[in-house]
Structure formats: C-alpha cells, structure tokens
Design an enzyme around this catalytic site. Structure first.
Site, mmCIF file in Angstrom:
data_model
loop_
_atom_site.group_PDB
_atom_site.id
_atom_site.type_symbol
_atom_site.label_atom_id
_atom_site.label_comp_id
_atom_site.label_asym_id
_atom_site.label_seq_id
_atom_site.Cartn_x
_atom_site.Cartn_y
_atom_site.Cartn_z
ATOM 1 N N PRO A 110 0.832 -1.216 0.000
ATOM 2 C CA PRO A 110 0.000 0.000 0.000
ATOM 3 C C PRO A 110 0.862 1.259 0.000
ATOM 4 O O PRO A 110 1.936 1.269 0.601
ATOM 5 C CB PRO A 110 -0.816 -0.112 1.293
ATOM 6 C CG PRO A 110 -0.169 -1.156 2.114
ATOM 7 C CD PRO A 110 0.695 -2.001 1.230
ATOM 8 N N GLY A 112 1.748 5.344 0.733
ATOM 9 C CA GLY A 112 1.484 6.363 1.761
ATOM 10 C C GLY A 112 1.389 5.801 3.157
ATOM 11 O O GLY A 112 0.810 6.413 4.046
ATOM 12 N N LEU A 115 5.744 2.252 4.110
ATOM 13 C CA LEU A 115 6.272 0.902 3.884
ATOM 14 C C LEU A 115 7.176 0.824 2.644
ATOM 15 O O LEU A 115 7.537 -0.264 2.202
ATOM 16 C CB LEU A 115 5.112 -0.104 3.769
ATOM 17 C CG LEU A 115 4.213 -0.183 5.007
ATOM 18 C CD1 LEU A 115 3.073 -1.174 4.794
ATOM 19 C CD2 LEU A 115 5.013 -0.585 6.254
ATOM 20 N N GLY A 116 7.529 1.961 2.099
ATOM 21 C CA GLY A 116 8.513 1.993 1.007
ATOM 22 C C GLY A 116 7.985 1.473 -0.311
ATOM 23 O O GLY A 116 8.736 0.864 -1.080
ATOM 24 N N ASP A 163 15.259 3.888 1.655
ATOM 25 C CA ASP A 163 14.195 2.970 1.226
ATOM 26 C C ASP A 163 14.654 2.076 0.062
ATOM 27 O O ASP A 163 14.550 0.846 0.148
ATOM 28 C CB ASP A 163 12.922 3.743 0.838
ATOM 29 C CG ASP A 163 12.232 4.365 2.042
ATOM 30 O OD1 ASP A 163 12.811 4.348 3.136
ATOM 31 O OD2 ASP A 163 11.114 4.874 1.878
#
Ligand code: MEV
Length: 326
Positions: A110, A112, A115-116, A163
């Site tokens: 997902p 935003g 979680l990169g 990231d």
C-alpha cells in the site's frame, strides 16, 4: 513474432517493502538509521518482448484504489517516477528508450503507509531491466539502490536513499550518507507492524520538517544527533540480541519523532496500545503523519499485542521476524 514469443518473459525481479527501525527523517540530514525488509509485501517487475520502444505497464494500489498506467518512453508525456527509474537503468545498461521491451510492474504494497512502496517498485523495475540487459550478471544492490534513488528523488524530493537501499539489499541495513551496510543480528527478533489506515505522503512530511528545521535549526540539529546515537546503539542491541535495550531505544526514538511533530493521535494510540499489552518498545515507522507503527514483541506476547493494536485502530497487523545472522 508468434503469440508465444510475445509472452515469453525475458527477465523478472521482485523487491520487498520496508520498515525503518530507528532514524527516519534524521537520516535525510546525514544521521545514521536502521531499516528492515518486510518480506510479506512485494513489488514485482517482468520484462517481455515489445516493439519499437520501452513501454511500462504498471498496476499498484494508490491512495484512492488500484492505479493502472501505461507509459511509452519514446512518447512525450508528463514526467513519471517509473520512467525516471527505467531511463536510469537503461542508461546504466548502455541502452536507449528505443529498446523494444514491455515492462510489467505490479505491487501489493500500500502507498502512503511508510512501507517503502515507491522504492520497492523502482528497485524491482531496475533489477528486472538489469537482468534483461545483462542476464549473466545481476547488478549489485548498491548499484540497483542508486539507480532506483533517481525515481525516489523524483517522487519525494529530498530522499535519503534508505528505502531503495533496504529494498535492494533485502536484509537489515545500517544506512548513512548514501552508503548501506548489512547488519549482524544476534537472535531471532520479532516485530509487529500495524497500519493505522491513514495516508500521508512522504514528500509532504519531509518538506514540513524541513520548514520547522529552518526555523529552529539548533533544536532540530540536537534532536537529529540524538536519533543518530539511538541508531548506533540499536546496531549493538540488535547484534547482541538485547531486546530490552532495543525496545527502550525504539521508545526514545518515538518521543523524538513526537517532538518533531511527525506523530498523530492515531499513531500514538497504536504505540500506547502495543506497549500496554506487553511490547518491549514501539514507535511510528516511516515518514509519519499517518502510516504504520512498529513494535518489538516477544513471541509469547504477539497474540495479545496484535489484538491490542487492532483494538487501538490498526487496519492490519503484520508479523515480521528478522532471523539471527549466522
Ligand atoms: C521514509 O521511509 C524515510 C524518510 O526518512 C525519508 C527518507 O529517508 O528518504 C522519512
């Protein structure tokens, strides 16, 4: 070309989501940070024969549902992060936009949520193009991370590069000033990652902190230094398998992130819920303003803490085990 040849996969690659254990934001200002891969969620890319020029077809979850795009690198169009990553990879491979390939990109991460997701998409795409261009020699993770970072800078403005680095290395890393170093882990270390369900863009959070930092540079500099020291201590705590210490470091990092105005009542609620149910430490992870929290939880407390996180508003809770290194 026969229908079969058209669907023949020339190369494929995947890249995991990530969480930041300690040091988000301060890492943008040159302080060290620690990131972990989150292997339950992946982005994937595959390269197929195409015609004329490189075409990218992508499908991934956006803030408002599934986002599907098609970009032909030979055509004029609005700038696009995936095109930036693809051009960087082609340039590195000594190829041009006229390379007749179809690149399919999918992601289950997902966006935003800290979680990169954009980094994992760029890393999968760069690795797949690298394998298609040079099938006998996979590009090393540092090269992949640096090429993917060109897309990250396009999306986030001031991205540190942590990231794409953790997504390319696919193992816990210490990261500072563009360089990643794989970390030793002394004991299997268990975390829960809880999604608040709230979206916030990294670029916006990074820009907001930049404005506050410009107003009060000394205060922010001191906070960033403290976060950097927490990250260096966390390297040792992880290596020694010292969960008590690691949990304390995570709690201290959350306090500093709160001071920097990066947390929200929803994130604080999740952190408090996790700690109240027995987590050894908990903090927001990623750019904040929404997104996820990470909690360090002994295996015998996992069910209780996961339940507490859901009761505190988490829309999903993932288990993350970082295995001891040999
Ligand atoms: C985002 O995962 C981490 C930030 O520190 C931004 C960056 O390092 O590029 C907020």
């Amino acid at each position: 070309m026969s229908p079969d040849a058209k669907d023949q996969v020339l190369a494929q690659a995947s890249a995991p989501a990530k969480v930041i254990l300690i040091g988000e934001h301060a890492v943008v200002y040159g302080r060290p940070a620690i990131a972990l891969p989150l292997p339950q969620l992946h982005a994937r890319a595959e390269v197929l024969p195409g015609a004329g020029s490189l075409v990218i077809e992508s499908r991934y979850p956006g803030a408002d549902g599934l986002r599907e795009t098609r970009v032909d690198l030979a055509e004029e169009g609005p700038p696009q992060a995936l095109a930036v990553a693809a051009r960087a990879a082609l340039r590195h491979a000594g190829r041009t936009e006229r390379t007749p390939w179809r690149l399919r990109v999918e992601s289950e991460i997902p966006t935003g949520r800290g979680l990169g997701s954009s980094a994992a998409v760029a890393v999968a795409l760069v690795r797949a193009l690298g394998l298609a261009a040079e099938p006998d020699e996979a590009w090393d993770p540092q090269t992949v991370a640096e090429l993917a970072l060109e897309a990250e800078r396009f999306v986030h403005g001031q991205a540190s590069g942590i990231d794409p680095a953790v997504s390319a290395y696919q193992r816990p890393i210490h990261f500072q000033e563009g360089r990643a170093r794989p970390l030793a882990v002394g004991a299997d270390t268990h975390f829960l990652v809880a999604d608040s369900g709230q979206h916030k863009g990294t670029a916006e959070m990074v820009a907001g902190l930049r404005a506050r930092q410009a107003e009060r540079p000394l205060t922010h500099g001191a906070w960033f230094d403290k976060v950097g020291r927490l990250a260096e201590d966390a390297v040792r705590a992880l290596a020694e398998g010292s969960f008590r210490w690691l949990g304390q470091l995570m709690d201290s990092n959350h306090l500093l992130l709160q001071a920097m105005e990066l947390s929200t009542p929803a994130l604080d609620n999740l952190v408090a819920g996790a700690r109240g149910a027995g987590a050894r430490g908990a903090k927001l992870t990623g750019s904040g303003g929404g997104g996820a929290v990470i909690a360090l939880v002994d295996t015998d407390r996992q069910a209780d803490v996961a339940q507490a996180l859901r009761e505190a508003g988490a829309v999903s809770v993932l288990q993350l085990c970082i295995p001891a290194t040999g």
